[in-house]
Design a protein around this motif. Structure first.
Motif, mmCIF file in Angstrom:
data_model
loop_
_atom_site.group_PDB
_atom_site.id
_atom_site.type_symbol
_atom_site.label_atom_id
_atom_site.label_comp_id
_atom_site.label_asym_id
_atom_site.label_seq_id
_atom_site.Cartn_x
_atom_site.Cartn_y
_atom_site.Cartn_z
ATOM 1 N N SER A 15 0.822 -1.202 0.000
ATOM 2 C CA SER A 15 0.000 0.000 0.000
ATOM 3 C C SER A 15 0.864 1.264 0.000
ATOM 4 O O SER A 15 0.415 2.329 -0.380
ATOM 5 C CB SER A 15 -0.983 0.000 1.169
ATOM 6 O OG SER A 15 -0.283 0.116 2.373
ATOM 7 N N ILE A 18 1.211 2.130 -3.599
ATOM 8 C CA ILE A 18 -0.116 2.503 -4.081
ATOM 9 C C ILE A 18 -0.469 3.911 -3.604
ATOM 10 O O ILE A 18 -0.894 4.765 -4.376
ATOM 11 C CB ILE A 18 -1.164 1.478 -3.596
ATOM 12 C CG1 ILE A 18 -0.933 0.143 -4.300
ATOM 13 C CG2 ILE A 18 -2.573 1.989 -3.846
ATOM 14 C CD1 ILE A 18 -1.773 -0.996 -3.763
ATOM 15 N N GLU A 19 -0.243 4.120 -2.303
ATOM 16 C CA GLU A 19 -0.572 5.444 -1.763
ATOM 17 C C GLU A 19 0.297 6.526 -2.388
ATOM 18 O O GLU A 19 -0.159 7.632 -2.643
ATOM 19 C CB GLU A 19 -0.439 5.432 -0.237
ATOM 20 C CG GLU A 19 -1.677 4.807 0.423
ATOM 21 C CD GLU A 19 -1.513 4.603 1.916
ATOM 22 O OE1 GLU A 19 -1.186 5.603 2.594
ATOM 23 O OE2 GLU A 19 -1.680 3.475 2.384
ATOM 24 N N LEU A 22 -1.175 7.250 -5.730
ATOM 25 C CA LEU A 22 -2.418 8.004 -5.584
ATOM 26 C C LEU A 22 -2.127 9.446 -5.187
ATOM 27 O O LEU A 22 -2.775 10.378 -5.664
ATOM 28 C CB LEU A 22 -3.327 7.334 -4.550
ATOM 29 C CG LEU A 22 -3.984 6.032 -5.027
ATOM 30 C CD1 LEU A 22 -4.691 5.342 -3.876
ATOM 31 C CD2 LEU A 22 -4.978 6.306 -6.155
ATOM 32 N N ALA A 23 -1.119 9.616 -4.327
ATOM 33 C CA ALA A 23 -0.756 10.971 -3.911
ATOM 34 C C ALA A 23 -0.258 11.776 -5.101
ATOM 35 O O ALA A 23 -0.536 12.977 -5.224
ATOM 36 C CB ALA A 23 0.305 10.923 -2.817
ATOM 37 N N GLY A 25 -1.211 11.305 -8.203
ATOM 38 C CA GLY A 25 -2.417 11.634 -8.952
ATOM 39 C C GLY A 25 -3.115 12.843 -8.357
ATOM 40 O O GLY A 25 -3.547 13.766 -9.077
ATOM 41 N N THR A 26 -3.222 12.850 -7.031
ATOM 42 C CA THR A 26 -3.868 13.974 -6.345
ATOM 43 C C THR A 26 -3.097 15.266 -6.601
ATOM 44 O O THR A 26 -3.694 16.311 -6.902
ATOM 45 C CB THR A 26 -3.931 13.692 -4.839
ATOM 46 O OG1 THR A 26 -4.581 12.431 -4.651
ATOM 47 C CG2 THR A 26 -4.692 14.770 -4.110
ATOM 48 N N SER A 29 -3.625 16.497 -10.108
ATOM 49 C CA SER A 29 -4.954 17.085 -10.289
ATOM 50 C C SER A 29 -5.058 18.462 -9.670
ATOM 51 O O SER A 29 -5.818 19.301 -10.118
ATOM 52 C CB SER A 29 -6.026 16.188 -9.661
ATOM 53 O OG SER A 29 -6.022 14.941 -10.288
ATOM 54 N N GLN A 192 -2.503 10.223 -17.196
ATOM 55 C CA GLN A 192 -3.155 11.094 -16.220
ATOM 56 C C GLN A 192 -2.577 12.510 -16.308
ATOM 57 O O GLN A 192 -3.309 13.503 -16.262
ATOM 58 C CB GLN A 192 -2.958 10.514 -14.823
ATOM 59 C CG GLN A 192 -3.964 11.056 -13.838
ATOM 60 C CD GLN A 192 -3.927 10.304 -12.522
ATOM 61 O OE1 GLN A 192 -3.429 9.186 -12.450
ATOM 62 N NE2 GLN A 192 -4.447 10.924 -11.486
ATOM 63 N N GLY B 25 -7.748 7.181 -11.453
ATOM 64 C CA GLY B 25 -7.283 8.571 -11.363
ATOM 65 C C GLY B 25 -7.427 9.279 -12.699
ATOM 66 O O GLY B 25 -7.903 10.413 -12.786
ATOM 67 N N VAL B 185 -6.121 3.637 1.223
ATOM 68 C CA VAL B 185 -6.134 3.784 -0.239
ATOM 69 C C VAL B 185 -7.372 4.583 -0.678
ATOM 70 O O VAL B 185 -7.290 5.496 -1.493
ATOM 71 C CB VAL B 185 -6.100 2.398 -0.918
ATOM 72 C CG1 VAL B 185 -6.465 2.519 -2.401
ATOM 73 C CG2 VAL B 185 -4.720 1.786 -0.768
ATOM 74 N N SER B 188 -7.125 8.248 -0.059
ATOM 75 C CA SER B 188 -6.320 8.923 -1.068
ATOM 76 C C SER B 188 -7.147 9.164 -2.341
ATOM 77 O O SER B 188 -7.120 10.239 -2.925
ATOM 78 C CB SER B 188 -5.097 8.055 -1.358
ATOM 79 O OG SER B 188 -4.211 8.722 -2.190
ATOM 80 N N LEU B 189 -7.909 8.145 -2.715
ATOM 81 C CA LEU B 189 -8.775 8.265 -3.888
ATOM 82 C C LEU B 189 -9.853 9.335 -3.659
ATOM 83 O O LEU B 189 -10.196 10.098 -4.569
ATOM 84 C CB LEU B 189 -9.433 6.901 -4.150
ATOM 85 C CG LEU B 189 -9.687 6.498 -5.597
ATOM 86 C CD1 LEU B 189 -8.449 6.620 -6.450
ATOM 87 C CD2 LEU B 189 -10.221 5.065 -5.640
ATOM 88 N N SER B 191 -9.578 11.975 -1.802
ATOM 89 C CA SER B 191 -8.953 13.301 -1.925
ATOM 90 C C SER B 191 -8.821 13.689 -3.387
ATOM 91 O O SER B 191 -9.086 14.829 -3.774
ATOM 92 C CB SER B 191 -7.554 13.295 -1.302
ATOM 93 O OG SER B 191 -7.655 13.130 0.074
ATOM 94 N N GLN B 192 -8.388 12.708 -4.171
ATOM 95 C CA GLN B 192 -8.237 12.989 -5.589
ATOM 96 C C GLN B 192 -9.596 13.337 -6.206
ATOM 97 O O GLN B 192 -9.706 14.271 -7.009
ATOM 98 C CB GLN B 192 -7.642 11.766 -6.280
ATOM 99 C CG GLN B 192 -7.053 12.106 -7.623
ATOM 100 C CD GLN B 192 -6.261 10.950 -8.198
ATOM 101 O OE1 GLN B 192 -5.863 10.038 -7.485
ATOM 102 N NE2 GLN B 192 -6.018 10.994 -9.491
#
Lengths: 543, 543
Positions: A15, A18-19, A22-23, A25-26, A29, A192, B25, B185, B188-189, B191-192
């Motif tokens: 994770s 993964i995190e 994802l971070a 991606g955030t 964005s 992305q 994402g 996880v 995080s998603l 937040s995005q």
């Protein structure tokens, strides 16, 4: 519904990655600045793959031929290598050009040993110039959801250890080829990024469109009034500069002022649009150059002619009656000096001459007082006399030579506008407000109407339209008031006023501040920081 | 640089989940519709966690009190359960309200057995209404980068098997609590998603701002011209409707036409702004109601009075001279019928009377021909006669009673506008184009200037300003031409024209099409599909 559960059930230990993804991606964005976005995607991609270097290219289709812009470059081993963005034609001869044209990704173990027959090759001149050696390279297309090519992400030299410094000699030892799963994950991240880049561009382009529309509308509306061309943009420039300088003040009454970027933007739009309501003021009033409108003067000129002709007619009629009344004398008339009958006729002619001379003097007075000069005592007395003058119209009625309305216009003490006309012009503030209120401002710009509405208020309550006093006047409006007055004084495009020099304009601002009309501290700041320099006004002129 | 390499080195087997998350994402970033975005985030979150149900809430701070909008709900076991979005106050009594207020996430193993002392509780009425049982619940805040609360994501009933159907009875058997890594996880998603929602809202709000500004500007500019209030919006509505209907045509010449959403938007802006250049046409011309402007008529009226008075003066002078010349007779005057001297005076009076009567007839003629009626043959002949009439001004010069300029205005054959004034009004098309060209349109709207510029062209080349023929006139402009003419005919706000009935307006459009001025197929479509119904024009009226 795909069952990803079995796959993810045991993912606790992964994770972290993964995190991290994802971070990223955030972060992608949430980045609103294109440069920052490109720097971020490159840095994060390098971090995940342990790449020593990399670059980002953007496709530019604005011209005849599509171009590839080399936008960002990063190099861990050569952090000081200079970089300046440049554009290159999109050909398959370069790695990035090939990827941009074909949409294929390239995973090259050694860029100096390419497979035979490929159209692309590495330009080694850059390596030579910084004593570097490019070995493993991963080049990925950045495409949006529709498959449109937005740019290219290029990663260079996947390292065994993140802190290894690559030179021309050690590259083969410290680097290794990119893995296939890295390519897949990075490809996803690149897509992305492409979407985020495209959204940023879209956002920027619509903001640019709004800005452009506002400016063009302001210009087209200002074009109606010959006196104010460019005024709104100058007031916006001055007010923005003044608020930026106020931000920088660290002592005194202005110290608590702090405007963030969105507030500065709000101030700018309020200033840019502060005169928009002038579209509701008739052109005749906006461009009025004398106290009577030209056609009014033409009407009055004809009325003076009618009055004179009436005098002439009445004189001729009196002379005719005189002859009838003195018909017995007429037969014995000897035309000698003392003939009372001839004397009577002569008197009538002289009276006419005097009456016409009087009319001529009145006309001269009228033409003079019609000018937008300050009305002196003497012409005012004469005007009051003229107001009493009557003539007999063709319908037989005695009528005033000047109507009360015309008289009121001529008696305007300074400038050309009557009270009603001044009201009509001042009503532009209310028109502006009503216009601005109807616009669905974003949360960031919600105070635009309120700021613009109060730019003619004075601290002592003597302004318009609300007659507010200082505590109720937003500081932004107080700034705009100074900018507005300064530009009106120095612009030099008023119909009857010459433009003033910068020192004279500043003196007037100081006087207004001393009379508690304008904010004293802001006027001082305006002068000290030479805010007026944003208009290109020479600083030397002001000293 | 963090070393994530060691972590990721062995991740090949987990790249499925990673790629899935990255794809989510990407999908979130590329979704431009708020509803679709919320549906997507909920569906994907449920998919990853194998959740049976879930919902998304959005925070609404537009009013006095912040509200929580229940926006989307999904339920695998109860797909038919009806749902309608609603707002609720933001209190810590509901799970979502608690999370929105505190920013804490909740991972609840069984919502029917909450820990003691927590402020929130589950509203079980919904479960009862659909015979459901909510057990494990994961409630996550959706916050942007600044920590601002955008919404709440709520996942319900993590299942052991994705295809299990939950009922009020089996919930304890088929569900299980959420895992901690899932929470991280998903957080995080979430937040995005929050950032994407916010960007969507920002994008929408600036598009809304642009739209609102354009509309308000059009309205404020239309307000200058009493004849065209609402015209631009009506033309936009008609043109958009016509292009949508043209899209639907599957046979004939219109069959190849297809406009996508962005092209329809482009057409709408072109139509909305097609008369914007009218701001450059003087108000006096826009609102001209008679052939002479009111002040011009006043000037002419005074000149007629001056001419009459001149006649009266000249008559009085002639009579005086007559007496002088016949002074010898005067003494023997007996006032009998046959006195030639009295007869002479009488003739002068009669001549004056006739001359004044003639002036009066001319005045009547002038007032009549000043009306915007079609000029008949007889008044035209009389006007030509009047053009020859002169009077002696006070400076002694013979002058025409009407200036050539005034004469030209009165001789306008139909309507009130001279050629020059008509040109000034027609120049609005060019003004519009010059205005629109200066605006930095987005790529999506780049044809707005070209479409608007050609809306007064006619298929046979008789239009203005370019005199283009059909192949060179964009089909969008051809549509707008029909909408523009239809609205001008039916609007009923022209100063001298009454509004026409719908059948009459349609008849005129058909005639214009028959003369190859308008596109015949489009006119037919306009009539058949009753495009005019978008203006609320009763269909019955048209038949």
């Amino acid at each position: 519904m795909t069952d990803s559960r079995n796959q993810s059930e045991g993912s606790t230990e992964h994770s972290g990655l993964i995190e991290q993804l994802l971070a990223i991606g955030t972060a992608l964005s949430s980045t609103h600045d294109l440069g920052a976005l490109l720097t971020l995607i490159l840095a994060k991609s390098r971090e995940i793959t342990c790449s020593d270097a990399g670059s980002v290219y953007l496709v530019d289709r604005s011209g005849q031929e599509p171009l590839l812009w080399f936008k960002v470059a990063q190099n861990f081993s050569q952090p000081a290598a200079s970089f300046k963005e440049f554009a290159m034609p999109m050909t398959p001869k370069s790695l990035a050009g090939y990827v941009a044209l074909t949409g294929e990704s390239l995973n090259i173990p050694d860029a100096y040993n390419l497979s035979a027959g490929v159209p692309y090759q590495l330009d080694r001149s850059f390596d030579r110039s910084i004593s570097y050696r490019t070995r493993s390279v991963l080049v990925l297309p950045m495409q949006n959801q529709e498959g449109e090519m937005i740019g290219v992400l290029q990663l260079i030299n996947r390292k065994r250890k993140p802190d290894a410094v690559i030179t021309a000699d050690n590259a083969l030892d410290v680097t290794q080829p990119y893995l296939d799963w890295e390519k897949r994950v990075l490809q996803s991240l690149a897509s992305q990024a492409a979407i985020c880049i495209e959204r940023n561009q879209l956002q920027e382009s619509i903001e640019h469109l709004f800005e452009g529309f506002v400016k063009a509308s302001v210009q087209i509306i200002e074009a109606r009034d010959p006196c104010t061309s460019g005024h709104s943009e100058r007031v916006a420039d001055l007010t923005v500069r003044l608020s930026q300088e106020a931000n920088a003040v660290t002592v005194g009454k202005l110290q608590p002022i702090h405007f963030n970027d969105r507030q500065i933007q709000e101030i700018r739009y309020a200033a840019l649009l502060h005169d928009f309501g002038k579209v509701g003021v008739p052109e005749a009033i906006l461009g009025k150059q004398k106290k009577l409108f030209p056609m009014q003067l033409e009407v009055v000129r004809n009325r003076f002619a009618l009055a004179q002709r009436t005098l002439e007619m009445e004189c001729a009629q009196s002379k005719f009656r005189h002859l009838i009344e003195h018909s017995s004398h007429l037969a014995t008339h000897d035309a000698s000096e003392g003939c009372s009958h001839c004397q009577g006729l002569k008197t009538l002619d002289e009276q006419l001459e005097q009456a016409i001379a009087q009319l001529d003097r009145y006309w001269t007075l009228l033409v003079e007082t019609n000018e937008p000069r300050i009305l002196a005592e003497e012409p005012l007395i004469q005007l009051r006399e003229l107001a009493q003058y009557t003539y007999r119209d063709i319908d037989g009625q005695l009528k005033p030579l000047l109507s009360p309305e015309e008289m009121m216009q001529l008696m305007v003490a300074r400038g050309t506008l009557t009270l009603a006309e001044r009201d009509a012009i001042q009503s532009h503030v209310t028109h502006t407000y009503e216009f601005l209120k109807r616009i669905p401002w974003t949360k960031q710009l919600q105070n635009v109407p309120a700021i613009a509405y109060r730019h003619h208020e004075k601290l002592d309550g003597s302004g318009y339209p609300l007659g507010l006093k200082q505590p109720d006047i937003p500081i932004q409006s107080q700034m705009m008031a100074i900018a507005d007055i300064y530009d009106a004084l120095t612009a030099g495009d008023r119909p009857y006023k010459r433009s003033l020099s910068i020192p004279t304009a500043l003196k007037i601002l100081r006087q207004e501040a001393a009379q508690f009309k304008l904010n004293h501290d802001l006027v001082e700041l305006f002068e000290q920081r030479q805010i007026f320099a944003v208009l290109g006004h020479a600083v030397a002129e002001a000293t």
